[in-house]
Enzyme design. Structure first.
Site, mmCIF file in Angstrom:
data_model
loop_
_atom_site.group_PDB
_atom_site.id
_atom_site.type_symbol
_atom_site.label_atom_id
_atom_site.label_comp_id
_atom_site.label_asym_id
_atom_site.label_seq_id
_atom_site.Cartn_x
_atom_site.Cartn_y
_atom_site.Cartn_z
ATOM 1 N N LYS A 1 -55.180 -100.360 83.752
ATOM 2 C CA LYS A 1 -54.053 -100.375 84.062
ATOM 3 C C LYS A 1 -53.246 -102.143 83.993
ATOM 4 C CE LYS A 1 -54.281 -101.143 88.433
ATOM 5 N NZ LYS A 1 -54.496 -102.858 88.567
ATOM 6 N N THR A 2 -54.174 -103.641 84.002
ATOM 7 C CA THR A 2 -53.922 -104.670 84.424
ATOM 8 C C THR A 2 -53.193 -104.914 83.176
ATOM 9 O OG1 THR A 2 -55.011 -105.219 85.815
ATOM 10 C CG2 THR A 2 -54.855 -106.615 84.786
ATOM 11 N N ARG B 1 -67.455 -95.247 89.371
ATOM 12 C CA ARG B 1 -68.092 -96.417 89.333
ATOM 13 C C ARG B 1 -68.888 -97.071 87.856
ATOM 14 N NH1 ARG B 1 -62.853 -98.046 90.046
ATOM 15 N NH2 ARG B 1 -62.900 -96.562 89.888
ATOM 16 N N GLN C 1 -56.680 -91.974 93.733
ATOM 17 C CA GLN C 1 -58.204 -93.259 93.977
ATOM 18 C C GLN C 1 -56.754 -94.386 95.720
ATOM 19 O OE1 GLN C 1 -59.513 -96.415 91.082
ATOM 20 N NE2 GLN C 1 -58.032 -95.342 89.451
ATOM 21 N N ASP D 1 -47.701 -102.681 90.864
ATOM 22 C CA ASP D 1 -49.286 -102.337 90.724
ATOM 23 C C ASP D 1 -50.067 -101.512 92.086
ATOM 24 O OD1 ASP D 1 -51.535 -102.346 89.574
ATOM 25 O OD2 ASP D 1 -51.931 -104.595 90.423
ATOM 26 N N GLU D 2 -51.096 -101.061 91.911
ATOM 27 C CA GLU D 2 -51.630 -100.575 93.113
ATOM 28 C C GLU D 2 -50.849 -99.524 93.769
ATOM 29 O OE1 GLU D 2 -54.643 -100.098 92.311
ATOM 30 O OE2 GLU D 2 -55.520 -101.570 91.794
#
Length: 698
Positions: free
Chosen positions: A56-57, A624, A278, A247-248
C-alpha cells in the site's frame, strides 16, 4: 592600500519541472501489474483496495512521484495520512525517487492540514488565525476546570475529566449526540449523567472560544464548518487541489469523510487507499461506511485491487480468505502470493488458559532452538488485554523476555496495582508503598493526609490494632469518612483470611472499587474484564503469600535473556492486542483465546452488528503471520466451572485450512472417561459439557 574588486556571480535556482514523457523512474519494472495500474491511471477518482501486505505505502509513494513527473505541480497535490511519521516517510521516499524535494506539496495528517487551512481561512467563520492548539493534556486540564465550575452536585463516582472528554470527542467525531454516545458506549454510567455531561461540554466550548483555543477535534469540526458554510473558500480549495490522496481510508471518521467530499471539485481526482477488511477502529470513531460508500460518493470512481500479498504463505492466506468471506458488507477480494507452500496453520485446544500458556512457552523455545527463529520474530496476539495474564506469568517464570506493545504489562496497570496493593497491605502491615496507594484512593485523602495516617499505622504491631485505633488526631471531615471506608474493607478482608485470594479480590471490587473504575477510566469495561480475569487466576492459589510472590516475580522481571549466550538482551517476544498489532508482521504468530465471548468479544451478543468488525479483527490477526500461525483456545475457565465454546471464527471456516494438534498433557480432568450421568453442567443451547468437550476435541 590594496583594493579588491569582488565579482558577484548570479546563479538562478530554477523551479522543478516535471520530466513529462522522459520519466526518471521505470514504473513498469518497479511495480507489479496491480500497483502499476493504480499508480498510472490519472483519469477520475480511484478506490485502491490494498489487501494486507500488498504494498500500500509503495503504491502511494510511487503515485505521488508519478503525478509530479507527469507535470502536476506539487502544490496542487494533497496527501493525507494518519500519522506525521507516515507522512514524513512517504515524502522522504518521494524525494529519494525524484532526487529533488517536492516543494509546496500539502502533506500530513488530517489535523495537520486542518490547522494549516484554519490559519489561512479561519477568519471566515470567526476564528482568529493566532489561535492556540490544546494538546491532550491541555484539553484534559481545561475539562477539569469546567467540571470543577459545573453547576450541579456530583458524587465520588461521577465520571472524571478524561472520561467526559472522551465522550465529548466521540460525539464530535461521529456526529452523534452525547446522549447516544453514553447509551451505546458508556452504558455503565448512571442514567442522570447525560445532562450534566452536556453542561460540562457547553462550558468547555465557551472557555475554548474565550481563550482563542482549539483542541484536536476542533481542527476537524471547524474545518468542516468552514467548507460547509463558506462556499467561496470551499470552491477555492476544491479548485486548488487537482489530486487528493488519502491513506488508510477505512479508518476515517464522519468528519474526515465529509471533508474529503467537500475538498473534491469537479476536476479533482481523489485516490483513497485502504482495506475494508482491516477496518477495526470503530471504538475510536472510525466508520467502515466511508470506504464502503466511496463508489456512491464518487460515482465516477474506478476500483482497483491490490491482492498480491508479499508477507504470508499460501496456507495462511487461504485461511484468511476463508474467514473474511463471511462478512456481508465488504468488497470482494482474495489475497494471493508467490511464496512457496508451507505448513498449514495450527489449531490447538487446551484444558485452561494456564495450559495454553505452557504450550506457547514451550513452542517458542522449540522454535528458537530447533529452527533458529529469533524471539523478536515471534508474537502472541490476543483480543483483550486480560488474556495476556497467564502468558505473562508463564513467560516470567521461564525467564522468556517479552515486550508488551502499545501498553503496560498486566501487573503494571493502575487498576491491577490498586487491587494488589490492598492485598499487600493486608499481608504486610509495614508495606509503606501499598498503604500509601490505597489511602490515596479514598475520597478526601491526598498525599499529605495519607502520609500522616501511614505514620500512625506503622507504629502499631499488627493490622487488627491498626484498624481499631482512633485517627481523629490526623484526619477529619471527608478524609475521616474515606479512612473509615477503607478500614472497614480491610477488617472484612482480614476476617476472610489469607487462604482465599479470589474471595479477597471479589470483596475489594464489591466494596466500591468497580464504581471507582467507571468514574476514573474511559475504558472501564476493559479494566473490569481485567479484574474478573485476575479473580479467576487468583482462584488457583492456596495462599495469598504465594500469589504475591508470583506477582512480585512478574513485576520485577526486566526482560533478561533466556540464557545470556543464546539471545541478545534486545530480543524479546512481542505481546500485543490485535488492535496494536495492525501494520506489523512476524515470522511466527500465536493467536490465543479463540473462544466465543473472548474472540469474538462478548459484546457481540448484545450488539450483533459489531460481529463483522470482530471478524475483521481476526483477519488482521491472521495476516500478521509470515510463515507460521498457531491458533488456540482454553476449553475451561481457570476456576474449572465454565466451559468455553470454540470461536465462531474457527468453526465457520473449513477444517481443510488448518491442522489440529492433539495436545497431550496432564489436564486436571479427562472428560473422555465421563459418563453422561456424571455431567453436572448442562447448557440447553450448547448441550452437555461432555458433548461439547468431545465435539471440540474431534
Amino acid at each position: 592600500m590594496f583594493l579588491i574588486n569582488l565579482v558577484m556571480v548570479k546563479y538562478v535556482l530554477k523551479p522543478f519541472e516535471a520530466a513529462g514523457k522522459n520519466l526518471l523512474i521505470d514504473y513498469r519494472s518497479e511495480l507489479n501489474d496491480e500497483q502499476f495500474t493504480a499508480v498510472t491511471d490519472l483519469n477520475g477518482s480511484l478506490l485502491v483496495l490494498a489487501g494486507a501486505g500488498s504494498g500500500k505505502t509503495r503504491t502511494l509513494v510511487y503515485r505521488v512521484a508519478y503525478l509530479i513527473e507527469k507535470g502536476i505541480k506539487p502544490d496542487r497535490i494533497l496527501l493525507m495520512t494518519f500519522t506525521n511519521k507516515a507522512s514524513k516517510e512517504m515524502l522522504n521516499r518521494v524525494e529519494i525517487l525524484l532526487k529533488i524535494k517536492p516543494q509546496g506539496l500539502w502533506g500530513g495528517t488530517f489535523h495537520h492540514v486542518g490547522n494549516r487551512v484554519l490559519r489561512i481561512y479561519g477568519k471566515k467563520i470567526g476564528i482568529n488565525p493566532d489561535f492556540t492548539i490544546l494538546d491532550s493534556e491541555d484539553a484534559r486540564d481545561l475539562a477539569k476546570v469546567c467540571l470543577s465550575e459545573a453547576d450541579f452536585v456530583r458524587d465520588k463516582y461521577f465520571p472524571k475529566a478524561d472520561t467526559i472528554l472522551k465522550i465529548i470527542s466521540l460525539s464530535v467525531n461521529v456526529n452523534e449526540s452525547i446522549e447516544k454516545i453514553v447509551a451505546e458506549r458508556f452504558s455503565y454510567l448512571a442514567d442522570d449523567v447525560v445532562p450534566k455531561i452536556e453542561s460540562v461540554a457547553a462550558l468547555y466550548k465557551v472557555k475554548k472560544a474565550k481563550a482563542n483555543s482549539l483542541d484536536y477535534d476542533d481542527l476537524l469540526s471547524k474545518w468542516l464548518e468552514l467548507l460547509e458554510t463558506d462556499r467561496a473558500t470551499q470552491q477555492k480549495l476544491a479548485t486548488k487541489f487537482q489530486h487528493i490522496l488519502v491513506d488508510e481510508y477505512q479508518d476515517t471518521n464522519y468528519l474526515q469523510g465529509k471533508i474529503i467530499k467537500l475538498l473534491a471539485g469537479p476536476k479533482t481526482c481523489v485516490l483513497a487507499v485502504g482495506d475494508d477488511s482491516q477496518s477495526i477502529y470503530s471504538f475510536r470513531g472510525a466508520t467502515v461506511k466511508n470506504i464502503l460508500n466511496f463508489p456512491k460518493i464518487f460515482p465516477d470512481a474506478k476500483i482497483y485491487k491490490l491482492e498480491t500479498n508479499y508477507r504470508s504463505t499460501p496456507q495462511i492466506l487461504r485461511l484468511a480468505n476463508d474467514s473474511i468471506k463471511f462478512n456481508l458488507n465488504q468488497f470482494d477480494k482474495k489475497l494471493k502470493t508467490n511464496k512457496s507452500d508451507a505448513d498449514k496453520p495450527v489449531l490447538a485446544s487446551f484444558y485452561d488458559a494456564n495450559e495454553q500458556a505452557d504450550f506457547v512457552c514451550q513452542r517458542i523455545l522449540e522454535l528458537q532452538s530447533d529452527q533458529n527463529i529469533g524471539l523478536n520474530e515471534m508474537a502472541v496476539l490476543f483480543r483483550a488485554h486480560y488474556q495476556s495474564l497467564e502468558i505473562e506469568m508463564a513467560f516470567s517464570k521461564r525467564n522468556i523476555p517479552y515486550d508488551m506493545r502499545g501498553g503496560l504489562r498486566f501487573f503494571e496497570q493502575a487498576h491491577i496495582k490498586d487491587v494488589v496493593a490492598h492485598l499487600k497491605a493486608l499481608n504486610n502491615l509495614n508495606d509503606e508503598i501499598a498503604w500509601l496507594r490505597i489511602l490515596r484512593l479514598q475520597p478526601g485523602i491526598g498525599e499529605a493526609i495519607a502520609r500522616r495516617i501511614w505514620q500512625q499505622i506503622s507504629s502499631f504491631p499488627d493490622l487488627k490494632t491498626a484498624l481499631s485505633a482512633s485517627y481523629a488526631n490526623v484526619v477529619g471531615g471527608k478524609a475521616a469518612s474515606g479512612w473509615s471506608t477503607l478500614a472497614h474493607l480491610l477488617y472484612e478482608m482480614s476476617a476472610i483470611g489469607q487462604n482465599s485470594v479470589s474471595q479477597l479480590m471479589a470483596l475489594i471490587l464489591k466494596s466500591g472499587y468497580d464504581k471507582y473504575i467507571t468514574a476514573n477510566f474511559e475504558n472501564a469495561t476493559d479494566r473490569i474484564d481485567d479484574l474478573k480475569e485476575l479473580v479467576e487466576y487468583a482462584s488457583t492459589y492456596e495462599t495469598l503469600e504465594k500469589f504475591l510472590s508470583d506477582v512480585a516475580l512478574s513485576e520485577g522481571f526486566k526482560g533478561q535473556s533466556i540464557v545470556d549466550y543464546q539471545a541478545a538482551p534486545a530480543e524479546a517476544v512481542t505481546l500485543s492486542t490485535v488492535h496494536q498489532a495492525k501494520g506489523l508482521e512476524w515470522k511466527v504468530v500465536f493467536i490465543i483465546g479463540l473462544a466465543d465471548g473472548q474472540f469474538p468479544h462478548a459484546k457481540v451478543f448484545d450488539f450483533p452488528d459489531q460481529l463483522e468488525e470482530e471478524r475483521r479483527l481476526f483477519y488482521v490477526a491472521v495476516t500478521r503471520a509470515k510463515d507460521q500461525l498457531y491458533m488456540s483456545y482454553p476449553m475451561m475457565s481457570v476456576r474449572g466451572d465454565t466451559f468455553n465454546r470454540v470461536s465462531q471464527f474457527i468453526s465457520e471456516i473449513s477444517e481443510a485450512n488448518y491442522d489440529k494438534w492433539d495436545i497431550e498433557s496432564g489436564a486436571k480432568t479427562d472428560y473422555t472417561d465421563l459418563a453422561d450421568g456424571d455431567v453436572k453442567y448442562v447448557d440447553e443451547d450448547r448441550g452437555s459439557i461432555l458433548d461439547i468437550y468431545l465435539k471440540n476435541r474431534r
